[in-house]
Design a protein around this motif. Structure first.
Motif, PDB file in Angstrom:
ATOM      1  N   ARG A 199     -30.487   7.092  22.815  1.00 45.65           N
ATOM      2  CA  ARG A 199     -30.412   6.972  21.354  1.00 45.65           C
ATOM      3  C   ARG A 199     -31.728   7.346  20.688  1.00 45.65           C
ATOM      4  O   ARG A 199     -31.768   7.683  19.517  1.00 45.65           O
ATOM      5  CB  ARG A 199     -30.034   5.541  20.945  1.00 45.65           C
ATOM      6  N   ARG A 200     -32.805   7.289  21.457  1.00 47.14           N
ATOM      7  CA  ARG A 200     -34.126   7.660  20.939  1.00 47.14           C
ATOM      8  C   ARG A 200     -34.554   9.041  21.407  1.00 47.14           C
ATOM      9  O   ARG A 200     -35.723   9.423  21.264  1.00 47.14           O
ATOM     10  CB  ARG A 200     -35.158   6.601  21.376  1.00 47.14           C
ATOM     11  N   GLY A 201     -33.609   9.784  21.978  1.00 47.52           N
ATOM     12  CA  GLY A 201     -33.883  11.155  22.385  1.00 47.52           C
ATOM     13  C   GLY A 201     -34.738  11.289  23.629  1.00 47.52           C
ATOM     14  O   GLY A 201     -35.366  12.329  23.844  1.00 47.52           O
ATOM     15  N   LEU A 202     -34.781  10.250  24.476  1.00 50.18           N
ATOM     16  CA  LEU A 202     -35.620  10.266  25.662  1.00 50.18           C
ATOM     17  C   LEU A 202     -34.796  10.583  26.909  1.00 50.18           C
ATOM     18  O   LEU A 202     -33.646  10.159  27.037  1.00 50.18           O
ATOM     19  CB  LEU A 202     -36.318   8.912  25.840  1.00 50.18           C
ATOM     20  N   THR A 203     -35.397  11.311  27.840  1.00 53.66           N
ATOM     21  CA  THR A 203     -34.710  11.771  29.045  1.00 53.66           C
ATOM     22  C   THR A 203     -34.836  10.749  30.180  1.00 53.66           C
ATOM     23  O   THR A 203     -35.586   9.768  30.073  1.00 53.66           O
ATOM     24  CB  THR A 203     -35.308  13.096  29.526  1.00 53.66           C
ATOM     25  N   LEU A 204     -34.121  11.011  31.278  1.00 54.40           N
ATOM     26  CA  LEU A 204     -34.209  10.157  32.456  1.00 54.40           C
ATOM     27  C   LEU A 204     -35.639  10.118  32.996  1.00 54.40           C
ATOM     28  O   LEU A 204     -36.132   9.049  33.390  1.00 54.40           O
ATOM     29  CB  LEU A 204     -33.255  10.670  33.543  1.00 54.40           C
ATOM     30  N   LYS A 205     -36.309  11.260  32.996  1.00 52.37           N
ATOM     31  CA  LYS A 205     -37.697  11.307  33.481  1.00 52.37           C
ATOM     32  C   LYS A 205     -38.597  10.419  32.625  1.00 52.37           C
ATOM     33  O   LYS A 205     -39.436   9.672  33.153  1.00 52.37           O
ATOM     34  CB  LYS A 205     -38.197  12.753  33.461  1.00 52.37           C
ATOM     35  N   GLN A 206     -38.436  10.487  31.312  1.00 55.50           N
ATOM     36  CA  GLN A 206     -39.238   9.650  30.414  1.00 55.50           C
ATOM     37  C   GLN A 206     -38.875   8.176  30.584  1.00 55.50           C
ATOM     38  O   GLN A 206     -39.752   7.302  30.537  1.00 55.50           O
ATOM     39  CB  GLN A 206     -39.014  10.094  28.962  1.00 55.50           C
ATOM     40  N   ARG A 207     -37.590   7.914  30.799  1.00 57.56           N
ATOM     41  CA  ARG A 207     -37.132   6.537  31.020  1.00 57.56           C
ATOM     42  C   ARG A 207     -37.812   5.951  32.253  1.00 57.56           C
ATOM     43  O   ARG A 207     -38.317   4.821  32.221  1.00 57.56           O
ATOM     44  CB  ARG A 207     -35.618   6.541  31.216  1.00 57.56           C
ATOM     45  N   HIS A 208     -37.833   6.714  33.322  1.00 57.08           N
ATOM     46  CA  HIS A 208     -38.462   6.249  34.555  1.00 57.08           C
ATOM     47  C   HIS A 208     -39.959   6.015  34.358  1.00 57.08           C
ATOM     48  O   HIS A 208     -40.509   5.003  34.828  1.00 57.08           O
ATOM     49  CB  HIS A 208     -38.230   7.266  35.673  1.00 57.08           C
ATOM     50  N   ARG A 209     -40.617   6.925  33.650  1.00 61.25           N
ATOM     51  CA  ARG A 209     -42.060   6.808  33.441  1.00 61.25           C
ATOM     52  C   ARG A 209     -42.394   5.563  32.613  1.00 61.25           C
ATOM     53  O   ARG A 209     -43.357   4.850  32.905  1.00 61.25           O
ATOM     54  CB  ARG A 209     -42.594   8.058  32.763  1.00 61.25           C
TER      55      ARG A 209
END
Length: 262
Positions: A199-209
């Motif tokens: 919903r905030r435009g963040l990817t799986l990679k960013q989520r993990h980081r």
């Protein structure tokens, strides 16, 4: 939501914070039975599928254990049986470890609109998400399937060496299950927190980081969610509760990211 400076997210205190989010998720779910029901509906179908698969695997576990341990054919009867019992147990535990991640992935994909509504309702009750992205159903479905396939593949790759480590006497039946629960809990938290990040435009990679900066908090929520989702039928209620809890956790992690400016 507590101010970031007042909430521990690493170490033992972080684990307690994660458990606290899980407790809050239980409270929200039972105060809002409609949300609990919405989240339970897709889990019913997935539970039936997973339970059928695990029963089939359990039936063939002995044959698989024999196939895995041809080296034990000429051993004494008691040693051969003990070795193959451990092998069969390792196979079943490995399958359960992967099936919990797969259960969550399939449930989130099947019940995508339901879980998006739950996440939005929970976040709106806490102040909403300014400038939240409104992705189409098709795009959310595509992202959900893509991320789920990737996370299930990671779960399989990580659990393969743990499966073989399960053959080690004592260690395989004590230390390895703890590691499996931690690995599964981490991946489960990544899956369950997908909607708030998307919903905030963040990817799986960013989520993990972002979540990696709050390991204690993530494990404090992810491990109990993982263990509950591994229990047939209990998983039906555990799934929406864990999802609500992960939404709270994601909101906390994201608020810290905004405060730190990155």
């Amino acid at each position: 939501m507590s101010h970031p400076a007042q909430v521990a997210t690493t170490g033992a205190r972080g684990i307690l914070t994660g458990l606290g989010f899980f407790g809050r998720g239980v409270g929200i779910a039972f105060r809002n039975p409609k949300l609990l029901l919405l989240g339970a509906i897709p889990a019913v179908l997935t539970t039936a599928l997973m339970l059928g698969g695990l029963i089939t695997l359990g039936y063939w576990a002995g044959d698989l254990a024999t196939w895995f341990t041809p080296f034990a054919d000429n051993w004494s009867e008691w040693l051969r049986k003990a070795t193959r019992f451990v092998a069969g147990l390792a196979v079943v535990l490995g399958a359960i470890a992967v099936s919990v991640v797969a259960f969550t992935a399939i449930t989130l994909v099947v019940g995508g609109p339901f879980y998006e509504h739950i996440s939005e309702t929970v976040e709106d009750s806490l102040g909403g998400v300014p400038d939240a992205e409104k992705a189409s159903f098709g795009r959310m479905l595509f992202l959900g399937i893509r991320d789920s396939i990737l996370l299930v593949a990671v779960a399989v790759l990580l659990n393969l060496p743990l499966l073989f480590a399960g053959f080690i006497p004592v260690v395989g039946q004590t230390v390895i299950p703890v590691i499996v629960a931690c690995v599964g809990g981490w991946i489960l938290a990544l899956e369950l927190s997908a909607v708030p990040f998307t919903r905030r435009g963040l990817t799986l990679k960013q989520r993990h980081r972002i979540l990696r900066r709050h390991r204690g908090m993530v494990l404090g929520l992810g491990v109990p969610a993982y263990l509950l989702c591994a229990i047939p039928f209990v998983s039906i209620l555990a799934m929406p509760i864990a999802f609500i809890s992960a939404t709270l956790l994601a909101r906390e992690a994201l608020s810290r990211r905004q405060d730190s400016g990155h």
